[in-house]
Motif scaffolding. Structure first.
Motif, PDB file in Angstrom:
ATOM      1  N   SER A  84      11.309   5.892  -1.531  1.00 11.75           N
ATOM      2  CA  SER A  84      10.709   6.536  -2.816  1.00 11.75           C
ATOM      3  C   SER A  84      10.688   8.031  -2.621  1.00 11.75           C
ATOM      4  N   PRO A  85      10.322   8.728  -3.436  1.00 18.57           N
ATOM      5  CA  PRO A  85      10.028  10.181  -4.266  1.00 18.57           C
ATOM      6  C   PRO A  85       8.112  10.084  -4.298  1.00 18.57           C
ATOM      7  N   ASP A  86       7.776   9.536  -4.398  1.00 21.24           N
ATOM      8  CA  ASP A  86       6.542   9.429  -4.658  1.00 21.24           C
ATOM      9  C   ASP A  86       5.373   9.107  -3.238  1.00 21.24           C
ATOM     10  N   ASP A  87       4.546   9.308  -3.637  1.00 19.93           N
ATOM     11  CA  ASP A  87       2.947   9.547  -2.443  1.00 19.93           C
ATOM     12  C   ASP A  87       2.511   7.493  -2.472  1.00 19.93           C
ATOM     13  N   ASP A  88       2.882   7.073  -1.888  1.00 18.88           N
ATOM     14  CA  ASP A  88       2.642   5.806  -1.275  1.00 18.88           C
ATOM     15  C   ASP A  88       2.235   4.914  -0.820  1.00 18.88           C
ATOM     16  N   SER A  89       1.827   6.407  -0.247  1.00 18.86           N
ATOM     17  CA  SER A  89       0.541   5.546   1.436  1.00 18.86           C
ATOM     18  C   SER A  89      -1.042   5.295  -0.044  1.00 18.86           C
ATOM     19  N   PHE A  90      -1.768   4.782   0.684  1.00 20.40           N
ATOM     20  CA  PHE A  90      -2.979   3.713   0.196  1.00 20.40           C
ATOM     21  C   PHE A  90      -3.901   4.014   1.056  1.00 20.40           C
ATOM     22  N   SER A  91      -5.350   3.352   0.450  1.00 22.12           N
ATOM     23  CA  SER A  91      -6.570   3.386   1.092  1.00 22.12           C
ATOM     24  C   SER A  91      -7.048   1.783   0.725  1.00 22.12           C
ATOM     25  N   ALA A  92      -7.466   1.424   2.710  1.00 21.29           N
ATOM     26  CA  ALA A  92      -8.038   0.104   3.118  1.00 21.29           C
ATOM     27  C   ALA A  92      -8.722   0.452   3.748  1.00 21.29           C
ATOM     28  N   PRO A  93      -9.411  -0.698   3.659  1.00 22.29           N
ATOM     29  CA  PRO A  93     -11.207  -0.380   4.040  1.00 22.29           C
ATOM     30  C   PRO A  93     -10.797  -1.739   5.366  1.00 22.29           C
ATOM     31  N   SER A  94     -12.110  -1.113   6.708  1.00 19.80           N
ATOM     32  CA  SER A  94     -12.557  -2.005   7.438  1.00 19.80           C
ATOM     33  C   SER A  94     -13.803  -2.538   7.884  1.00 19.80           C
ATOM     34  N   SER A  95     -13.761  -3.802   8.398  1.00 23.09           N
ATOM     35  CA  SER A  95     -14.809  -4.634   8.357  1.00 23.09           C
ATOM     36  C   SER A  95     -16.181  -3.621   8.375  1.00 23.09           C
ATOM     37  N   LYS A 149     -10.887  -7.001   8.454  1.00 22.45           N
ATOM     38  CA  LYS A 149     -11.398  -7.614   8.994  1.00 22.45           C
ATOM     39  C   LYS A 149     -11.693  -6.906  10.519  1.00 22.45           C
ATOM     40  N   TYR A 150     -11.157  -5.698  10.728  1.00 26.98           N
ATOM     41  CA  TYR A 150     -11.153  -5.077  11.594  1.00 26.98           C
ATOM     42  C   TYR A 150     -11.711  -3.723  11.894  1.00 26.98           C
ATOM     43  N   PRO A 151     -12.732  -3.317  12.781  1.00 23.50           N
ATOM     44  CA  PRO A 151     -13.413  -2.285  13.040  1.00 23.50           C
ATOM     45  C   PRO A 151     -12.458  -0.632  12.885  1.00 23.50           C
ATOM     46  N   VAL A 152     -13.365   0.254  12.006  1.00 23.21           N
ATOM     47  CA  VAL A 152     -11.889   1.268  12.544  1.00 23.21           C
ATOM     48  C   VAL A 152     -11.837   1.829  13.955  1.00 23.21           C
ATOM     49  N   THR A 153     -12.869   1.381  14.924  1.00 20.36           N
ATOM     50  CA  THR A 153     -12.800   1.585  16.471  1.00 20.36           C
ATOM     51  C   THR A 153     -11.106   1.086  16.691  1.00 20.36           C
ATOM     52  N   GLU A 154     -11.031  -0.499  16.201  1.00 21.88           N
ATOM     53  CA  GLU A 154     -10.134  -1.384  17.028  1.00 21.88           C
ATOM     54  C   GLU A 154      -8.644  -0.599  15.991  1.00 21.88           C
ATOM     55  N   ILE A 155      -8.520  -0.328  14.459  1.00 22.86           N
ATOM     56  CA  ILE A 155      -7.191  -0.188  13.587  1.00 22.86           C
ATOM     57  C   ILE A 155      -7.266   0.684  14.639  1.00 22.86           C
ATOM     58  N   LEU A 163      -3.337  -5.247  15.514  1.00 20.83           N
ATOM     59  CA  LEU A 163      -3.554  -5.787  13.847  1.00 20.83           C
ATOM     60  C   LEU A 163      -2.131  -5.615  13.383  1.00 20.83           C
ATOM     61  N   ASN A 164      -0.945  -5.443  14.555  1.00 21.82           N
ATOM     62  CA  ASN A 164       0.534  -5.114  13.860  1.00 21.82           C
ATOM     63  C   ASN A 164       1.136  -6.238  13.558  1.00 21.82           C
ATOM     64  N   ASN A 165       0.593  -6.843  15.071  1.00 22.39           N
ATOM     65  CA  ASN A 165       0.975  -8.552  15.016  1.00 22.39           C
ATOM     66  C   ASN A 165       0.720  -9.500  13.664  1.00 22.39           C
ATOM     67  N   VAL A 166      -0.964  -9.770  13.613  1.00 23.39           N
ATOM     68  CA  VAL A 166      -1.796 -10.028  12.283  1.00 23.39           C
ATOM     69  C   VAL A 166      -0.927  -9.748  11.665  1.00 23.39           C
ATOM     70  N   LEU A 167      -0.648  -8.426  11.190  1.00 23.52           N
ATOM     71  CA  LEU A 167      -0.483  -7.926   9.454  1.00 23.52           C
ATOM     72  C   LEU A 167       1.070  -8.586   9.409  1.00 23.52           C
ATOM     73  N   SER A 168       2.065  -8.473  10.687  1.00 23.23           N
ATOM     74  CA  SER A 168       3.341  -9.412  10.076  1.00 23.23           C
ATOM     75  C   SER A 168       3.200 -10.661   9.582  1.00 23.23           C
ATOM     76  N   ASP A 169       2.887 -11.794  10.033  1.00 24.53           N
ATOM     77  CA  ASP A 169       2.739 -12.865  10.020  1.00 24.53           C
ATOM     78  C   ASP A 169       1.582 -13.381   8.917  1.00 24.53           C
ATOM     79  N   TYR A 170       0.500 -12.371   8.492  1.00 33.31           N
ATOM     80  CA  TYR A 170      -0.189 -12.554   7.247  1.00 33.31           C
ATOM     81  C   TYR A 170       0.471 -12.260   6.083  1.00 33.31           C
ATOM     82  N   LEU A 171       1.630 -11.276   6.086  1.00 34.56           N
ATOM     83  CA  LEU A 171       2.421  -9.934   5.010  1.00 34.56           C
ATOM     84  C   LEU A 171       3.413 -12.178   5.022  1.00 34.56           C
ATOM     85  N   ALA A 172       3.925 -12.552   5.850  1.00 35.40           N
ATOM     86  CA  ALA A 172       4.911 -13.162   6.218  1.00 35.40           C
ATOM     87  C   ALA A 172       4.640 -14.749   5.528  1.00 35.40           C
TER      88      ALA A 172
END
Length: 317
Positions: A84-95, A149-155, A163-172
């Protein structure tokens, strides 16, 4: 047949051929490798059949909609390196309430067996349109549910892989009802404010120092155990050596005692045999053989002592 009729006939034939070729060109559709398609018409709606790769004959008035059934890579990044030619980055919270700006990459494909359902659900949109209008927005939304669900230090630290494994499973799981298969998802760039990053750096440094101290302590313990084992082995060796020496000395002492005993027994036996052989006659004989023929010069008893002098004069005392 006149010449004019022949010309007219030729023109008609040519027109028929051209029309036929145009119809053939308009009716033949190619589906590339890694894609399958569904056929749709305004009158008949969507057909249940799914067309695989290759050339296919499509009736006039029908439309072929291709969908990717091979694995596609897509990006949500701030740069133009993605799809994509646009800025697709996004903001997300931590616990712990820290704001994060992140980029993400994921792979996906459409479920070939559910393509007619996908076509109907998304109102005939193409795979590219479904990606941009449905998949990417929901990737962002559902990824936020995971990071919250994760504190910033763990992210940013040791839990990134988890986190990436959990994210993959959750999105699937979330995309599965829509006939969309998420193969993998991974957070590739995560940014936070300077204060938070400095705090994380301090924590990581402290953690590393603690791990180093633990390693050194374990190393010292292992070395102490090795030294103890060596000392035990050396003590056991010295004990065995001392036991062997003591046994050897005992054997030598016993040997000497046995030798002395044998010598004493031999001497006693010799004396016994000598004593047995000394008869009165033999004793007298030995006395006789050893006498030099001289009488004693001094004798002592209850009788007067007679002194035999060389001058031949005898005196009594």
């Amino acid at each position: 047949m006149s010449k004019a009729k022949k010309v007219t006939g030729g023109i008609v034939a040519a027109v028929v051929i051209v029309v036929a070729l145009v119809l053939v060109a308009l009716s033949l559709r190619k589906i590339d490798a890694g894609y399958s398609g569904v056929v749709y018409s305004m009158n008949g709606g969507i057909e249940d059949r799914v067309l695989g790769q290759g050339w296919h004959w499509i009736k006039p008035g029908q439309k072929l909609i291709p969908y990717s059934i091979g694995i596609e890579q897509s990006y949500l990044t701030a740069t133009k390196d993605g799809d994509s030619p646009d800025d697709d980055s996004f903001s997300a919270p931590s616990s712990d309430g820290k704001g994060l700006t992140m980029e993400l990459t994921f792979t996906y494909r459409f479920d070939e067996d559910r393509l007619p359902e996908i076509f109907t659900r998304f109102k005939g949109r193409s795979g590219k349109e479904v990606l941009n209008t449905f998949i990417k927005p929901n990737i962002i939304s559902w990824s936020k549910e995971v990071t919250a669900k994760y504190p910033v230090t763990e992210i940013l630290g040791e839990k990134r892989s988890e986190l990436n494994n959990v994210l993959s499973d959750y999105l699937a799981e979330k995309f599965s009802p829509y006939g969309i298969i998420i193969e993998n998802a991974s957070l590739i760039n995560i940014e936070t404010d300077d204060e938070t990053r400095a705090s994380i750096t301090r924590k990581v440094t402290a953690q590393q120092e603690l791990e180093l101290a633990n390693i050194e302590a374990k190393t010292a313990k292992i070395q102490a155990e090795k030294d103890k084992e060596v000392a035990l082995i050396e003590a056991e060796k010295n004990k065995e050596t001392a036991a062997l020496k003591a046994e050897q000395m005992a054997i030598e002492a016993q040997g000497k005692a046995d030798a002395l005993k044998i010598a004493a027994e031999a001497e006693a036996e010799a004396n016994r045999k000598i004593a047995q052989s000394l008869t009165p006659e033999l004793i007298e004989k030995i006395k006789y053989e050893q006498w030099n023929g001289e009488l004693p010069q001094v004798q002592g008893s209850s009788t007067p002592i007679i002194d035999f002098r060389e001058d031949g004069v005898a005196t009594t005392e």
